[in-house]
Design an enzyme around this catalytic site. Structure first.
Site, PDB file in Angstrom:
ATOM      1  N   ASP A  12     -10.945  -4.761   7.896  1.00  0.00           N
ATOM      2  CA  ASP A  12      -9.666  -4.583   7.186  1.00  0.00           C
ATOM      3  C   ASP A  12      -9.009  -3.316   7.708  1.00  0.00           C
ATOM      4  O   ASP A  12      -9.562  -2.638   8.584  1.00  0.00           O
ATOM      5  CB  ASP A  12      -9.890  -4.511   5.660  1.00  0.00           C
ATOM      6  CG  ASP A  12      -8.688  -5.056   4.871  1.00  0.00           C
ATOM      7  OD1 ASP A  12      -7.609  -4.419   4.921  1.00  0.00           O
ATOM      8  OD2 ASP A  12      -8.817  -6.100   4.215  1.00  0.00           O
ATOM      9  N   GLY A  51      -9.430  -1.554  11.323  1.00  0.00           N
ATOM     10  CA  GLY A  51      -8.545  -1.825  12.454  1.00  0.00           C
ATOM     11  C   GLY A  51      -7.386  -2.716  12.045  1.00  0.00           C
ATOM     12  O   GLY A  51      -7.180  -2.966  10.862  1.00  0.00           O
ATOM     13  N   ASP A  52      -6.647  -3.174  13.059  1.00  0.00           N
ATOM     14  CA  ASP A  52      -5.504  -4.057  12.838  1.00  0.00           C
ATOM     15  C   ASP A  52      -5.891  -5.425  13.391  1.00  0.00           C
ATOM     16  O   ASP A  52      -6.109  -5.563  14.598  1.00  0.00           O
ATOM     17  CB  ASP A  52      -4.286  -3.483  13.589  1.00  0.00           C
ATOM     18  CG  ASP A  52      -3.057  -4.370  13.495  1.00  0.00           C
ATOM     19  OD1 ASP A  52      -3.190  -5.559  13.117  1.00  0.00           O
ATOM     20  OD2 ASP A  52      -1.959  -3.878  13.810  1.00  0.00           O
ATOM     21  N   PHE A  53      -5.984  -6.432  12.526  1.00  0.00           N
ATOM     22  CA  PHE A  53      -6.508  -7.716  13.017  1.00  0.00           C
ATOM     23  C   PHE A  53      -5.560  -8.428  13.983  1.00  0.00           C
ATOM     24  O   PHE A  53      -5.952  -9.387  14.630  1.00  0.00           O
ATOM     25  CB  PHE A  53      -7.023  -8.637  11.900  1.00  0.00           C
ATOM     26  CG  PHE A  53      -6.110  -8.955  10.726  1.00  0.00           C
ATOM     27  CD1 PHE A  53      -4.750  -9.101  10.865  1.00  0.00           C
ATOM     28  CD2 PHE A  53      -6.681  -9.148   9.458  1.00  0.00           C
ATOM     29  CE1 PHE A  53      -3.953  -9.424   9.780  1.00  0.00           C
ATOM     30  CE2 PHE A  53      -5.878  -9.477   8.362  1.00  0.00           C
ATOM     31  CZ  PHE A  53      -4.508  -9.618   8.531  1.00  0.00           C
ATOM     32  N   TRP A  82     -13.094 -13.020  -7.218  1.00  0.00           N
ATOM     33  CA  TRP A  82     -14.353 -13.547  -6.657  1.00  0.00           C
ATOM     34  C   TRP A  82     -15.494 -13.478  -7.648  1.00  0.00           C
ATOM     35  O   TRP A  82     -16.504 -14.153  -7.473  1.00  0.00           O
ATOM     36  CB  TRP A  82     -14.667 -12.856  -5.324  1.00  0.00           C
ATOM     37  CG  TRP A  82     -13.517 -13.013  -4.369  1.00  0.00           C
ATOM     38  CD1 TRP A  82     -12.861 -12.023  -3.706  1.00  0.00           C
ATOM     39  CD2 TRP A  82     -12.847 -14.244  -4.007  1.00  0.00           C
ATOM     40  NE1 TRP A  82     -11.824 -12.550  -2.957  1.00  0.00           N
ATOM     41  CE2 TRP A  82     -11.794 -13.898  -3.127  1.00  0.00           C
ATOM     42  CE3 TRP A  82     -13.017 -15.589  -4.343  1.00  0.00           C
ATOM     43  CZ2 TRP A  82     -10.933 -14.860  -2.583  1.00  0.00           C
ATOM     44  CZ3 TRP A  82     -12.161 -16.539  -3.809  1.00  0.00           C
ATOM     45  CH2 TRP A  82     -11.138 -16.167  -2.930  1.00  0.00           C
ATOM     46  N   TYR A  98       0.835  -1.212   0.000  1.00  0.00           N
ATOM     47  CA  TYR A  98       0.000   0.000   0.000  1.00  0.00           C
ATOM     48  C   TYR A  98       0.869   1.261   0.000  1.00  0.00           C
ATOM     49  O   TYR A  98       0.552   2.246   0.665  1.00  0.00           O
ATOM     50  CB  TYR A  98      -0.915  -0.002   1.232  1.00  0.00           C
ATOM     51  CG  TYR A  98      -1.924  -1.134   1.256  1.00  0.00           C
ATOM     52  CD1 TYR A  98      -2.430  -1.673   0.071  1.00  0.00           C
ATOM     53  CD2 TYR A  98      -2.391  -1.655   2.459  1.00  0.00           C
ATOM     54  CE1 TYR A  98      -3.356  -2.710   0.095  1.00  0.00           C
ATOM     55  CE2 TYR A  98      -3.323  -2.685   2.492  1.00  0.00           C
ATOM     56  CZ  TYR A  98      -3.802  -3.207   1.302  1.00  0.00           C
ATOM     57  OH  TYR A  98      -4.726  -4.222   1.323  1.00  0.00           O
ATOM     58  N   HIS A 122      -2.014 -17.006   3.958  1.00  0.00           N
ATOM     59  CA  HIS A 122      -0.834 -17.217   3.103  1.00  0.00           C
ATOM     60  C   HIS A 122       0.116 -16.010   3.106  1.00  0.00           C
ATOM     61  O   HIS A 122       1.215 -16.101   2.571  1.00  0.00           O
ATOM     62  CB  HIS A 122      -1.244 -17.629   1.672  1.00  0.00           C
ATOM     63  CG  HIS A 122      -1.761 -16.523   0.804  1.00  0.00           C
ATOM     64  ND1 HIS A 122      -1.924 -16.668  -0.557  1.00  0.00           N
ATOM     65  CD2 HIS A 122      -2.146 -15.258   1.081  1.00  0.00           C
ATOM     66  CE1 HIS A 122      -2.373 -15.546  -1.071  1.00  0.00           C
ATOM     67  NE2 HIS A 122      -2.526 -14.675  -0.107  1.00  0.00           N
ATOM     68  N   ASP A 123      -0.322 -14.901   3.700  1.00  0.00           N
ATOM     69  CA  ASP A 123       0.547 -13.720   3.808  1.00  0.00           C
ATOM     70  C   ASP A 123       1.483 -13.785   5.015  1.00  0.00           C
ATOM     71  O   ASP A 123       2.386 -12.946   5.134  1.00  0.00           O
ATOM     72  CB  ASP A 123      -0.298 -12.446   3.971  1.00  0.00           C
ATOM     73  CG  ASP A 123      -1.100 -12.102   2.722  1.00  0.00           C
ATOM     74  OD1 ASP A 123      -0.721 -12.542   1.627  1.00  0.00           O
ATOM     75  OD2 ASP A 123      -2.118 -11.385   2.866  1.00  0.00           O
TER      76      ASP A 123
HETATM   77  N1  SAM Z   1      -9.623 -11.462   1.595  1.00  0.00           N
HETATM   78  C1  SAM Z   1      -9.390 -10.651   0.401  1.00  0.00           C
HETATM   79  C2  SAM Z   1      -9.374 -11.511  -0.840  1.00  0.00           C
HETATM   80  O1  SAM Z   1      -9.129 -12.710  -0.753  1.00  0.00           O
HETATM   81  O2  SAM Z   1      -9.615 -10.947  -1.926  1.00  0.00           O
HETATM   82  C3  SAM Z   1      -8.104  -9.847   0.500  1.00  0.00           C
HETATM   83  C4  SAM Z   1      -6.852 -10.671   0.665  1.00  0.00           C
HETATM   84  S1  SAM Z   1      -5.381  -9.657   0.713  1.00  0.00           S
HETATM   85  C5  SAM Z   1      -4.181 -10.767   0.153  1.00  0.00           C
HETATM   86  C6  SAM Z   1      -5.017  -9.526   2.441  1.00  0.00           C
HETATM   87  C7  SAM Z   1      -5.883  -8.506   3.159  1.00  0.00           C
HETATM   88  O3  SAM Z   1      -5.472  -8.424   4.531  1.00  0.00           O
HETATM   89  C8  SAM Z   1      -5.773  -7.120   2.576  1.00  0.00           C
HETATM   90  O4  SAM Z   1      -7.041  -6.624   2.270  1.00  0.00           O
HETATM   91  C9  SAM Z   1      -5.094  -6.333   3.694  1.00  0.00           C
HETATM   92  O5  SAM Z   1      -5.475  -4.967   3.720  1.00  0.00           O
HETATM   93  C10 SAM Z   1      -5.544  -7.073   4.918  1.00  0.00           C
HETATM   94  N2  SAM Z   1      -4.637  -6.851   6.049  1.00  0.00           N
HETATM   95  C11 SAM Z   1      -3.287  -6.937   6.046  1.00  0.00           C
HETATM   96  N3  SAM Z   1      -2.804  -6.648   7.274  1.00  0.00           N
HETATM   97  C12 SAM Z   1      -3.880  -6.392   8.056  1.00  0.00           C
HETATM   98  C13 SAM Z   1      -4.019  -6.034   9.431  1.00  0.00           C
HETATM   99  N4  SAM Z   1      -2.953  -5.899  10.225  1.00  0.00           N
HETATM  100  N5  SAM Z   1      -5.271  -5.836   9.901  1.00  0.00           N
HETATM  101  C14 SAM Z   1      -6.354  -5.969   9.100  1.00  0.00           C
HETATM  102  N6  SAM Z   1      -6.280  -6.311   7.779  1.00  0.00           N
HETATM  103  C15 SAM Z   1      -5.048  -6.514   7.272  1.00  0.00           C
HETATM  104  C1  ASE Z   2      -1.317 -11.742  -1.697  1.00  0.00           C
HETATM  105  C2  ASE Z   2      -1.768 -12.163  -2.938  1.00  0.00           C
HETATM  106  C3  ASE Z   2      -1.064 -11.736  -4.052  1.00  0.00           C
HETATM  107  C4  ASE Z   2      -0.216 -10.915  -1.565  1.00  0.00           C
HETATM  108  C5  ASE Z   2       0.471 -10.495  -2.676  1.00  0.00           C
HETATM  109  C6  ASE Z   2       0.043 -10.903  -3.928  1.00  0.00           C
HETATM  110  C7  ASE Z   2      -1.216 -11.971  -5.426  1.00  0.00           C
HETATM  111  C8  ASE Z   2      -0.235 -11.308  -6.093  1.00  0.00           C
HETATM  112  N1  ASE Z   2       0.523 -10.657  -5.182  1.00  0.00           N
HETATM  113  O1  ASE Z   2      -1.973 -12.150  -0.594  1.00  0.00           O
HETATM  114  C9  ASE Z   2      -2.255 -12.775  -6.075  1.00  0.00           C
HETATM  115  C10 ASE Z   2      -1.830 -14.193  -6.075  1.00  0.00           C
HETATM  116  N2  ASE Z   2      -2.521 -14.879  -7.074  1.00  0.00           N
HETATM  117  C11 ASE Z   2      -3.569 -15.638  -6.803  1.00  0.00           C
HETATM  118  C12 ASE Z   2      -4.182 -16.332  -7.960  1.00  0.00           C
HETATM  119  O2  ASE Z   2      -3.979 -15.788  -5.690  1.00  0.00           O
END
Ligand code: SAM
Ligand code: ASE
Length: 368
Positions: free
Chosen positions: A227, A258-260, A181, A164, A278-279
């Site tokens: 989020d 907030g912050d999860f 989705w 971000y 997965h993050d």
């Molecule tokens: N769940 C959504 C999806 O699958 O399309 C978004 C997945 S994205 C990879 C990870 C999400 O976690 C982001 O929207 C990010 O802003 C949120 N996130 C990351 N750190 C966070 C935190 N400390 N508190 C709340 N949300 C957080």
């Molecule tokens: C995350 C997802 C992604 C963090 C960074 C990322 C993707 C690209 N960069 O949580 C998407 C990954 N691709 C798929 C199909 O999930």
């Protein structure tokens, strides 16, 4: 060439065996070069998206390279080369008169504004993701994300500080993730019957695309997205803008910022964690799951949605590449169903059931 040399005079068997070996080696060479040139195919796709090739063809119902170059403000000869390459990849159909049209794949997934468009994801992959992948060897040497090298932002502890890093990047990332989705949301949300859960909270639910589908599919439930505050603020604005006149009010979801890892979580009966675990590291995943467990009552559950590594086949190959992507872009990796089951058990969810509704994502439901 070895295959053209005369045999040692032992009859046909040696010749046939050598011919087989040559064919196998030729096949191996083709596989090797397919992998080695894979990035070129990606770039053809990315460049055609960026230049708006598929959009121009959609608007005109097909056109020649000259016309597309005119609209894209690009070189006509080079545009022709790019469009020929697109046709070779199955993205465009080349007509006999030098005109091109979109294939079904392009109409569905690559045209801006198509309900199933994945264009934002491709532009995201073309930008930040591709830049991180330029440093894969460094990432493997160091075992951490490559934002410092790729985009000049050191964000080892919290990768989202880099993801971000600007408003434009935040918007593009949200758009990229939301698009998934439109294709797979219904399937992951109906892999299990979730109608018994009255309060659903999508933790790290981004701009709420999956949450809105949950609200539509389970009209008896109230759905909240949790989020970070910046994402929530943007999602609220987008929701106002999307309330099209005549389309009727879509199912409303509530947003909480907030912050999860630190803030109080909303109370819910079901927490969805889609592409969140997965993050993060194992330890952070367990903490997050425990926090979700603490915010739901006795019958509470979590629905984990991830590209869970499976036994074999092409989907496993792709998930293994996504796992490296998580190395380069986050603190996590892709995990198997058994690994998610172990994390959930450590966090107080002893039973986890995994279903694969087709497509890249598995749905895993674990009750307390
Ligand atoms: N769940 C959504 C999806 O699958 O399309 C978004 C997945 S994205 C990879 C990870 C999400 O976690 C982001 O929207 C990010 O802003 C949120 N996130 C990351 N750190 C966070 C935190 N400390 N508190 C709340 N949300 C957080
Ligand atoms: C995350 C997802 C992604 C963090 C960074 C990322 C993707 C690209 N960069 O949580 C998407 C990954 N691709 C798929 C199909 O999930």
């Amino acid at each position: 060439m070895a295959s053209a040399e005369p045999g040692p005079g032992r009859g046909g068997r040696g010749v046939a065996a050598r011919a087989r070996a040559t064919r196998a080696r030729d096949r191996a060479f083709r596989v090797l070069m397919d992998h080695a040139h894979g990035f070129m195919a990606s770039q053809v796709l990315f460049a055609a998206c960026e230049l708006g090739v598929f959009d121009v063809l959609a608007a005109r119902g097909g056109a020649g390279a000259e016309a597309v170059a005119g609209a894209a403000n690009s070189d006509p000869r080079a545009t022709r080369l790019l469009m020929d390459a697109c046709a070779g990849l199955g993205l465009l159909r080349a007509g006999p008169d030098g005109s091109f049209s979109n294939t079904a794949l392009a109409s569905d997934f690559l045209v801006t504004g198509s309900p199933l468009s994945q264009r934002g994801m491709l532009l995201y992959l073309a930008g930040t993701t591709y830049r991180c992948w330029a440093h894969l060897a460094d990432g493997v040497r160091e075992g951490r994300n490559q934002y410092a090298r790729a985009v000049g932002v050191a964000a080892v502890e919290d990768p989202f500080a880099a993801i971000y890093r600007s408003d434009a990047e935040r918007r593009l990332f949200a758009c990229a993730l939301r698009e998934t989705w439109s294709v797979w949301g219904g399937r992951v949300l109906t892999a299990f019957d979730l109608s018994a859960f009255q309060r659903i909270c999508d933790l790290g639910g981004g701009t709420g695309a999956l949450a809105r589908q949950a609200a539509r599919l389970y009209p008896g439930s109230r759905v909240t997205v949790f989020d970070v505050p910046d994402v929530v603020a943007a999602a609220r604005v987008e929701e106002e803008e999307e309330a099209e006149p005549g389309a009727g009010p879509g199912p409303r979801v509530r947003f909480v910022g907030g912050d999860f890892f630190r803030s109080r979580l909303p109370r819910a009966d079901l927490f969805i964690l889609a592409r969140v675990l997965h993050d993060w590291t194992d330890g952070a995943c367990v903490r997050l799951l425990r926090r979700a467990g603490g915010a739901c009552g006795a019958g509470g559950a979590v629905l984990v949605v991830e590209a869970a590594l499976a036994g074999g086949g092409a989907e496993r190959g792709r998930a293994l590449l996504l796992s490296l992507n998580m190395l380069l872009q986050t603190r996590g990796r892709e995990r198997s169903g058994a690994e998610y089951r172990a994390l959930a058990a450590r966090a107080g969810f002893p039973r986890l059931r995994l279903r694969r509704p087709g497509g890249p994502y598995a749905a895993m439901l674990a009750r307390k």
